[in-house]
Design a protein around this motif. Structure first.
Motif, PDB file in Angstrom:
ATOM      1  N   ARG A   1       0.833  -1.209   0.000  1.00  0.00           N
ATOM      2  CA  ARG A   1       0.000   0.000   0.000  1.00  0.00           C
ATOM      3  C   ARG A   1       0.865   1.256   0.000  1.00  0.00           C
ATOM      4  N   HIS A   2       1.964   1.223   0.725  1.00  0.00           N
ATOM      5  CA  HIS A   2       2.881   2.354   0.781  1.00  0.00           C
ATOM      6  C   HIS A   2       3.426   2.665  -0.615  1.00  0.00           C
ATOM      7  N   ALA A   3       3.881   1.630  -1.324  1.00  0.00           N
ATOM      8  CA  ALA A   3       4.406   1.805  -2.676  1.00  0.00           C
ATOM      9  C   ALA A   3       3.317   2.281  -3.636  1.00  0.00           C
ATOM     10  N   MET A   4       2.099   1.760  -3.445  1.00  0.00           N
ATOM     11  CA  MET A   4       0.984   2.140  -4.301  1.00  0.00           C
ATOM     12  C   MET A   4       0.610   3.606  -4.126  1.00  0.00           C
ATOM     13  N   LEU A   5       0.613   4.074  -2.875  1.00  0.00           N
ATOM     14  CA  LEU A   5       0.272   5.474  -2.609  1.00  0.00           C
ATOM     15  C   LEU A   5       1.289   6.422  -3.245  1.00  0.00           C
ATOM     16  N   ILE A   6       2.569   6.056  -3.159  1.00  0.00           N
ATOM     17  CA  ILE A   6       3.609   6.889  -3.778  1.00  0.00           C
ATOM     18  C   ILE A   6       3.400   6.945  -5.288  1.00  0.00           C
ATOM     19  N   LYS A   7       3.134   5.784  -5.892  1.00  0.00           N
ATOM     20  CA  LYS A   7       2.921   5.744  -7.341  1.00  0.00           C
ATOM     21  C   LYS A   7       1.692   6.554  -7.744  1.00  0.00           C
ATOM     22  N   GLU A   8       0.613   6.448  -6.959  1.00  0.00           N
ATOM     23  CA  GLU A   8      -0.603   7.206  -7.263  1.00  0.00           C
ATOM     24  C   GLU A   8      -0.323   8.706  -7.244  1.00  0.00           C
ATOM     25  N   LYS A   9       0.441   9.160  -6.250  1.00  0.00           N
ATOM     26  CA  LYS A   9       0.780  10.577  -6.150  1.00  0.00           C
ATOM     27  C   LYS A   9       1.669  11.005  -7.315  1.00  0.00           C
ATOM     28  N   GLU A  10       2.658  10.173  -7.650  1.00  0.00           N
ATOM     29  CA  GLU A  10       3.561  10.498  -8.760  1.00  0.00           C
ATOM     30  C   GLU A  10       2.813  10.536 -10.084  1.00  0.00           C
ATOM     31  N   ASP A  11       1.869   9.600 -10.279  1.00  0.00           N
ATOM     32  CA  ASP A  11       1.060   9.588 -11.504  1.00  0.00           C
ATOM     33  C   ASP A  11       0.168  10.825 -11.570  1.00  0.00           C
ATOM     34  N   HIS A  12      -0.320  11.256 -10.405  1.00  0.00           N
ATOM     35  CA  HIS A  12      -1.173  12.446 -10.375  1.00  0.00           C
ATOM     36  C   HIS A  12      -0.369  13.696 -10.723  1.00  0.00           C
ATOM     37  N   VAL A  13       0.876  13.755 -10.273  1.00  0.00           N
ATOM     38  CA  VAL A  13       1.750  14.887 -10.623  1.00  0.00           C
ATOM     39  C   VAL A  13       1.936  14.934 -12.139  1.00  0.00           C
ATOM     40  N   LYS A  14       2.190  13.773 -12.757  1.00  0.00           N
ATOM     41  CA  LYS A  14       2.354  13.714 -14.219  1.00  0.00           C
ATOM     42  C   LYS A  14       1.088  14.190 -14.927  1.00  0.00           C
ATOM     43  N   LYS A  15      -0.067  13.765 -14.397  1.00  0.00           N
ATOM     44  CA  LYS A  15      -1.349  14.155 -14.980  1.00  0.00           C
ATOM     45  C   LYS A  15      -1.550  15.661 -14.903  1.00  0.00           C
ATOM     46  N   MET A  16      -1.203  16.251 -13.757  1.00  0.00           N
ATOM     47  CA  MET A  16      -1.342  17.703 -13.588  1.00  0.00           C
ATOM     48  C   MET A  16      -0.398  18.466 -14.513  1.00  0.00           C
ATOM     49  N   LYS A  17       0.803  17.937 -14.714  1.00  0.00           N
ATOM     50  CA  LYS A  17       1.766  18.586 -15.619  1.00  0.00           C
ATOM     51  C   LYS A  17       1.258  18.577 -17.057  1.00  0.00           C
ATOM     52  N   LEU A  18       0.626  17.472 -17.451  1.00  0.00           N
ATOM     53  CA  LEU A  18       0.045  17.405 -18.795  1.00  0.00           C
ATOM     54  C   LEU A  18      -1.102  18.400 -18.946  1.00  0.00           C
ATOM     55  N   LYS A  19      -1.885  18.554 -17.881  1.00  0.00           N
ATOM     56  CA  LYS A  19      -2.983  19.531 -17.911  1.00  0.00           C
ATOM     57  C   LYS A  19      -2.440  20.946 -18.044  1.00  0.00           C
ATOM     58  N   ILE A  20      -1.371  21.228 -17.307  1.00  0.00           N
ATOM     59  CA  ILE A  20      -0.758  22.556 -17.391  1.00  0.00           C
ATOM     60  C   ILE A  20      -0.282  22.830 -18.815  1.00  0.00           C
ATOM     61  N   LYS A  21       0.369  21.839 -19.427  1.00  0.00           N
ATOM     62  CA  LYS A  21       0.857  21.995 -20.802  1.00  0.00           C
ATOM     63  C   LYS A  21      -0.300  22.291 -21.757  1.00  0.00           C
ATOM     64  N   LYS A  22      -1.415  21.559 -21.575  1.00  0.00           N
ATOM     65  CA  LYS A  22      -2.597  21.786 -22.413  1.00  0.00           C
ATOM     66  C   LYS A  22      -3.154  23.193 -22.219  1.00  0.00           C
ATOM     67  N   HIS A  23      -3.258  23.625 -20.958  1.00  0.00           N
ATOM     68  CA  HIS A  23      -3.789  24.961 -20.672  1.00  0.00           C
ATOM     69  C   HIS A  23      -2.859  26.050 -21.199  1.00  0.00           C
ATOM     70  N   GLU A  24      -1.559  25.839 -21.124  1.00  0.00           N
ATOM     71  CA  GLU A  24      -0.602  26.829 -21.641  1.00  0.00           C
ATOM     72  C   GLU A  24      -0.723  26.961 -23.164  1.00  0.00           C
ATOM     73  N   GLU A  25      -1.003  25.843 -23.842  1.00  0.00           N
ATOM     74  CA  GLU A  25      -1.230  25.895 -25.290  1.00  0.00           C
ATOM     75  C   GLU A  25      -2.498  26.677 -25.608  1.00  0.00           C
ATOM     76  N   GLU A  26      -3.519  26.500 -24.778  1.00  0.00           N
ATOM     77  CA  GLU A  26      -4.766  27.261 -24.958  1.00  0.00           C
ATOM     78  C   GLU A  26      -4.515  28.751 -24.773  1.00  0.00           C
ATOM     79  N   LEU A  27      -3.727  29.093 -23.770  1.00  0.00           N
ATOM     80  CA  LEU A  27      -3.384  30.502 -23.540  1.00  0.00           C
ATOM     81  C   LEU A  27      -2.601  31.075 -24.712  1.00  0.00           C
ATOM     82  N   TYR A  28      -1.669  30.280 -25.217  1.00  0.00           N
ATOM     83  CA  TYR A  28      -0.844  30.734 -26.352  1.00  0.00           C
ATOM     84  C   TYR A  28      -1.729  31.071 -27.550  1.00  0.00           C
ATOM     85  N   ASN A  29      -2.693  30.188 -27.843  1.00  0.00           N
ATOM     86  CA  ASN A  29      -3.583  30.408 -28.992  1.00  0.00           C
ATOM     87  C   ASN A  29      -4.446  31.648 -28.806  1.00  0.00           C
ATOM     88  N   ILE A  30      -4.933  31.874 -27.594  1.00  0.00           N
ATOM     89  CA  ILE A  30      -5.740  33.067 -27.327  1.00  0.00           C
ATOM     90  C   ILE A  30      -4.909  34.324 -27.504  1.00  0.00           C
TER      91      ILE A  30
END
Length: 261
Positions: A169-198
């Motif tokens: 469970r300890h290893a799983m929680l760390i992986k879940e958090k790390e995967d969530h960080v990656k997901k948030m970074k991808l969202k930021i990249k998408k939002h920054e592209e939207e800002l660039y286009n505007i």
């Protein structure tokens, strides 16, 4: 009565018999559709400041047992961390099914559901804190988890020590958090592209303003106002993603510094 008439009568009786057989035996092979399963990793909130997360469900056909691992979170002030567990099959009797609580720890709870024959298609697992006698538990005081082939793993179950579950469970929680960080970074990249286009659209407007008609200028002005509102919303989304990344990284650091003996 001729042979032809006798055949017609026999055919009619055969059809009636087949209809009768189909109607009264349909329950043996026609099943109700499976319900939407509880998603692994999804937090289900209930009552006040309580939640349940399904970590995994594994069924061993030879043992006729299912292991269910949960994360039971209690952020209330009642200090009640003992639970009732009830299992109900969607089809057939649930009378012989027993639920054994193997471990109930802050990061994980392990259950073994016994006498669960392999013919089952779907079960409901009801979880309720022991805030009252089981007969007095209200409709809002429990949560239901739906388990079927869509969220159950089918494999052999091995007995584990408490430390084994804790490490997993300890290893799983760390992986879940790390995967969530990656997901948030991808969202930021998408939002920054939207800002660039505007902003690019705004720059293009300023560069070409001298060549536009008054009607086109008015249309662009309205669009710029709308874009500005959208721009502010996107900037807020980026800030929120960065905030969540910061929280996740702090949690990862705490988890990695946690001593697992």
């Amino acid at each position: 009565m001729g042979n032809t008439d006798i055949k017609k009568i026999l055919y009619a009786l055969l059809i009636i018999f087949c209809i009768y057989l189909l109607f009264f035996t349909s329950k043996l092979y026609i099943h109700e559709s499976l319900r939407e399963e509880s998603k692994v990793g999804d937090k289900i909130s209930y009552m006040q400041n309580r939640s349940v997360t399904l970590v995994h469900a594994t069924y061993d056909k030879d043992k006729k047992e299912m292991e269910v691992q949960l994360d039971l979170d209690n952020n209330s002030n009642d200090n009640i961390d003992e639970y009732y567990y009830i299992v109900s099959k969607t089809e057939g009797s649930s009378e012989d099914i027993k639920v054994q609580e193997v471990y109930n720890k802050p990061m994980y709870t392990v259950l073994r559901i016994k006498n669960l024959k392999g013919s089952f298609r779907e079960i409901s697992l009801f979880v309720a804190p022991k805030i009252a006698d089981i007969g007095d538990i209200g409709d809002s005081d429990y949560v239901e988890l739906v388990l079927n082939k869509n969220n159950i793993k089918y494999m052999a179950l091995n007995d584990k020590y408490e430390i084994d579950y804790l490490r997993e469970r300890h290893a799983m929680l760390i992986k879940e958090k790390e995967d969530h960080v990656k997901k948030m970074k991808l969202k930021i990249k998408k939002h920054e592209e939207e800002l660039y286009n505007i902003r690019k659209s705004q720059r293009d407007y300023k560069e070409n303003i001298d060549y536009l008609t008054d009607e086109e200028k008015a249309s662009y002005e309205d669009r710029i106002k709308s874009n500005k509102e959208e721009e502010n919303l996107i900037e807020d989304k980026i800030k929120n993603c960065k905030k969540r990344i910061k929280t996740d990284k702090e949690d990862i650091k705490k988890l990695k510094n946690m001593k697992i003996n």
